[in-house]
Design a protein around this motif. Structure first.
Motif, PDB file in Angstrom:
ATOM      1  N   PRO A   1       2.695   1.337 -16.226  1.00  0.00           N
ATOM      2  CA  PRO A   1       4.372   1.352 -16.827  1.00  0.00           C
ATOM      3  C   PRO A   1       5.003   0.455 -16.012  1.00  0.00           C
ATOM      4  O   PRO A   1       4.901   0.663 -14.940  1.00  0.00           O
ATOM      5  N   PRO A   2       6.067   0.024 -16.689  1.00  0.00           N
ATOM      6  CA  PRO A   2       6.930  -0.868 -15.880  1.00  0.00           C
ATOM      7  C   PRO A   2       7.758  -0.214 -14.586  1.00  0.00           C
ATOM      8  O   PRO A   2       8.173   0.801 -14.785  1.00  0.00           O
ATOM      9  N   GLY A   3       7.756  -0.503 -13.516  1.00  0.00           N
ATOM     10  CA  GLY A   3       8.691  -0.121 -12.513  1.00  0.00           C
ATOM     11  C   GLY A   3       7.969   1.195 -11.734  1.00  0.00           C
ATOM     12  O   GLY A   3       8.543   1.907 -10.986  1.00  0.00           O
ATOM     13  N   ALA A   4       6.682   1.514 -12.081  1.00  0.00           N
ATOM     14  CA  ALA A   4       6.026   2.676 -11.898  1.00  0.00           C
ATOM     15  C   ALA A   4       5.264   2.823 -10.383  1.00  0.00           C
ATOM     16  O   ALA A   4       5.349   3.532  -9.687  1.00  0.00           O
ATOM     17  N   LEU A   5       4.555   1.582 -10.112  1.00  0.00           N
ATOM     18  CA  LEU A   5       3.825   1.425  -9.073  1.00  0.00           C
ATOM     19  C   LEU A   5       4.712   0.739  -7.832  1.00  0.00           C
ATOM     20  O   LEU A   5       5.453   0.070  -7.951  1.00  0.00           O
ATOM     21  N   ARG A   6       4.306   1.610  -6.677  1.00  0.00           N
ATOM     22  CA  ARG A   6       5.170   1.087  -5.398  1.00  0.00           C
ATOM     23  C   ARG A   6       3.952   0.280  -4.606  1.00  0.00           C
ATOM     24  O   ARG A   6       4.368  -0.584  -4.027  1.00  0.00           O
ATOM     25  N   ALA A   7       2.767   1.027  -4.436  1.00  0.00           N
ATOM     26  CA  ALA A   7       1.863   0.385  -3.323  1.00  0.00           C
ATOM     27  C   ALA A   7       0.523   0.771  -3.770  1.00  0.00           C
ATOM     28  O   ALA A   7       0.380   1.902  -4.330  1.00  0.00           O
ATOM     29  N   VAL A   8      -0.444   0.154  -3.313  1.00  0.00           N
ATOM     30  CA  VAL A   8      -1.856   0.369  -3.528  1.00  0.00           C
ATOM     31  C   VAL A   8      -2.460   0.837  -1.956  1.00  0.00           C
ATOM     32  O   VAL A   8      -2.170   0.032  -0.781  1.00  0.00           O
ATOM     33  N   LEU A   9      -2.883   2.057  -1.676  1.00  0.00           N
ATOM     34  CA  LEU A   9      -3.240   2.625  -0.429  1.00  0.00           C
ATOM     35  C   LEU A   9      -4.834   2.535  -0.595  1.00  0.00           C
ATOM     36  O   LEU A   9      -5.466   3.563  -1.366  1.00  0.00           O
ATOM     37  N   PHE A  10      -5.441   2.202   0.173  1.00  0.00           N
ATOM     38  CA  PHE A  10      -6.951   2.271   0.242  1.00  0.00           C
ATOM     39  C   PHE A  10      -7.067   3.467   1.426  1.00  0.00           C
ATOM     40  O   PHE A  10      -6.754   3.617   2.226  1.00  0.00           O
TER      41      PHE A  10
ATOM     42  N   LEU B   1      -2.616   5.399  -5.676  1.00  0.00           N
ATOM     43  CA  LEU B   1      -1.427   4.719  -5.845  1.00  0.00           C
ATOM     44  C   LEU B   1      -0.297   5.232  -5.647  1.00  0.00           C
ATOM     45  O   LEU B   1      -0.071   6.638  -5.590  1.00  0.00           O
ATOM     46  N   GLU B   2       0.690   4.706  -4.822  1.00  0.00           N
ATOM     47  CA  GLU B   2       1.859   5.214  -4.571  1.00  0.00           C
ATOM     48  C   GLU B   2       2.938   4.848  -5.890  1.00  0.00           C
ATOM     49  O   GLU B   2       3.011   3.533  -6.046  1.00  0.00           O
ATOM     50  N   VAL B   3       3.442   5.890  -6.404  1.00  0.00           N
ATOM     51  CA  VAL B   3       4.232   5.631  -7.778  1.00  0.00           C
ATOM     52  C   VAL B   3       5.618   6.209  -7.510  1.00  0.00           C
ATOM     53  O   VAL B   3       5.787   6.968  -6.734  1.00  0.00           O
ATOM     54  N   GLU B   4       6.554   5.872  -8.429  1.00  0.00           N
ATOM     55  CA  GLU B   4       7.667   6.377  -8.504  1.00  0.00           C
ATOM     56  C   GLU B   4       7.764   7.970  -8.890  1.00  0.00           C
ATOM     57  O   GLU B   4       6.883   8.202  -9.690  1.00  0.00           O
TER      58      GLU B   4
ATOM     59  N   ALA C   1       2.221   9.161 -16.759  1.00  0.00           N
ATOM     60  CA  ALA C   1       2.262   7.978 -17.333  1.00  0.00           C
ATOM     61  C   ALA C   1       1.354   7.143 -16.534  1.00  0.00           C
ATOM     62  O   ALA C   1       0.358   6.317 -17.399  1.00  0.00           O
ATOM     63  N   VAL C   2       1.237   6.890 -15.378  1.00  0.00           N
ATOM     64  CA  VAL C   2       0.131   6.189 -14.596  1.00  0.00           C
ATOM     65  C   VAL C   2      -1.199   7.093 -14.753  1.00  0.00           C
ATOM     66  O   VAL C   2      -2.251   6.198 -15.044  1.00  0.00           O
ATOM     67  N   THR C   3      -1.404   8.085 -14.869  1.00  0.00           N
ATOM     68  CA  THR C   3      -2.592   8.855 -14.787  1.00  0.00           C
ATOM     69  C   THR C   3      -3.167   8.448 -16.382  1.00  0.00           C
ATOM     70  O   THR C   3      -4.563   8.520 -16.604  1.00  0.00           O
ATOM     71  N   GLU C   4      -2.506   8.260 -17.331  1.00  0.00           N
ATOM     72  CA  GLU C   4      -3.052   8.146 -18.929  1.00  0.00           C
ATOM     73  C   GLU C   4      -3.454   6.658 -18.764  1.00  0.00           C
ATOM     74  O   GLU C   4      -4.334   6.511 -19.558  1.00  0.00           O
ATOM     75  N   VAL C   5      -2.815   5.758 -18.001  1.00  0.00           N
ATOM     76  CA  VAL C   5      -3.435   4.459 -17.872  1.00  0.00           C
ATOM     77  C   VAL C   5      -4.356   4.081 -16.860  1.00  0.00           C
ATOM     78  O   VAL C   5      -4.937   3.076 -16.688  1.00  0.00           O
ATOM     79  N   SER C   6      -4.759   5.278 -16.201  1.00  0.00           N
ATOM     80  CA  SER C   6      -5.859   5.045 -15.010  1.00  0.00           C
ATOM     81  C   SER C   6      -7.043   4.451 -15.558  1.00  0.00           C
ATOM     82  O   SER C   6      -7.640   3.603 -14.684  1.00  0.00           O
ATOM     83  N   PRO C   7      -7.638   4.542 -16.823  1.00  0.00           N
ATOM     84  CA  PRO C   7      -9.105   3.888 -17.128  1.00  0.00           C
ATOM     85  C   PRO C   7      -8.644   2.468 -16.862  1.00  0.00           C
ATOM     86  O   PRO C   7      -9.419   1.330 -16.677  1.00  0.00           O
ATOM     87  N   ARG C   8      -7.496   1.902 -17.423  1.00  0.00           N
ATOM     88  CA  ARG C   8      -7.301   0.333 -17.458  1.00  0.00           C
ATOM     89  C   ARG C   8      -7.073  -0.096 -16.146  1.00  0.00           C
ATOM     90  O   ARG C   8      -7.371  -1.261 -15.587  1.00  0.00           O
ATOM     91  N   LEU C   9      -6.505   0.707 -15.307  1.00  0.00           N
ATOM     92  CA  LEU C   9      -6.069   0.385 -13.537  1.00  0.00           C
ATOM     93  C   LEU C   9      -7.485   0.313 -13.016  1.00  0.00           C
ATOM     94  O   LEU C   9      -7.781  -0.638 -12.303  1.00  0.00           O
TER      95      LEU C   9
END
Length: 185
Positions: free
Chosen positions: A170-179, A115-118, A124-132
């Motif tokens: 988290p709001p505004g955290a994600l920019r892109a999904v990279l395979f 995941l490309e993030v701000e 914060a993104v790593t904390e919610v990674s199970p949901r992702l």
């Protein structure tokens, strides 16, 4: 009497240049017509570049539209240290193996996503990674196997996954999904 009328009309035609003796005048008319035709061709060829140049200099000099505000700021070199792409951070997700169901010819999909993030939102993104990961798995399991054969699949998957993962991040955290890996097995 008819003879006298014919002589009178011949004399009148000679005087106006339209009768039998008026051949010299009709040649002059033809030459004038050629001049008008040549003038009709050359005049636009000469005037078009002149008018175009005049219009350019009128606009460029600010006489017509006025000076363009901020143009010098756009043309000025960027300050040192601001060159290059915007800062970015990445959060890798673990490799996933997703079963595609009993009717699929390929039994599993192995995928690795980053995941490309701000910058600053990695924790914060790593904390919610199970949901992702759960949202990612649900979505990829629902994709029809025939869709994997389409050439534009990856771009569409990235857009749709980003949209779905933004609900869980988290709001505004994600920019892109990279395979990083995408393998049908």
């Amino acid at each position: 009497m008819a003879n006298a009328v014919a002589e009178a009309s011949g004399a009148q035609g000679a005087a106006t240049g339209t009768g039998p003796g008026g051949g010299a005048k009709s040649a002059a008319d033809a030459a004038g017509g050629r001049r008008r035709g040549l003038l009709g061709i050359l005049l636009p060829l000469i005037l078009a570049p002149l008018l175009g140049a005049a219009g350019y200099f009128a606009v460029d000099g600010g006489h017509v539209l006025g000076p363009i505000e901020g143009a010098s700021a756009l043309l000025a070199p960027s300050p040192p240290g601001t060159e290059g792409p915007a800062p970015v951070a990445y959060v890798p997700l673990p490799r996933l193996t997703i079963s595609l169901g009993p009717s699929a010819a390929a039994r599993h999909l192995r995928v690795t996503v980053t995941l490309e993030v701000e910058p600053g939102t990695e924790a914060a993104v790593t904390e919610v990674s199970p949901r992702l990961i759960a949202a990612l798995t649900r979505f990829l399991r629902a994709v029809d196997e025939r869709d994997f054969e389409q050439p534009a699949l990856m771009a569409r998957l990235q857009e749709q996954l980003l949209r779905r993962l933004e609900f869980n991040a988290p709001p505004g955290a994600l920019r892109a999904v990279l395979f990083q890996e995408f393998l049908l097995n």
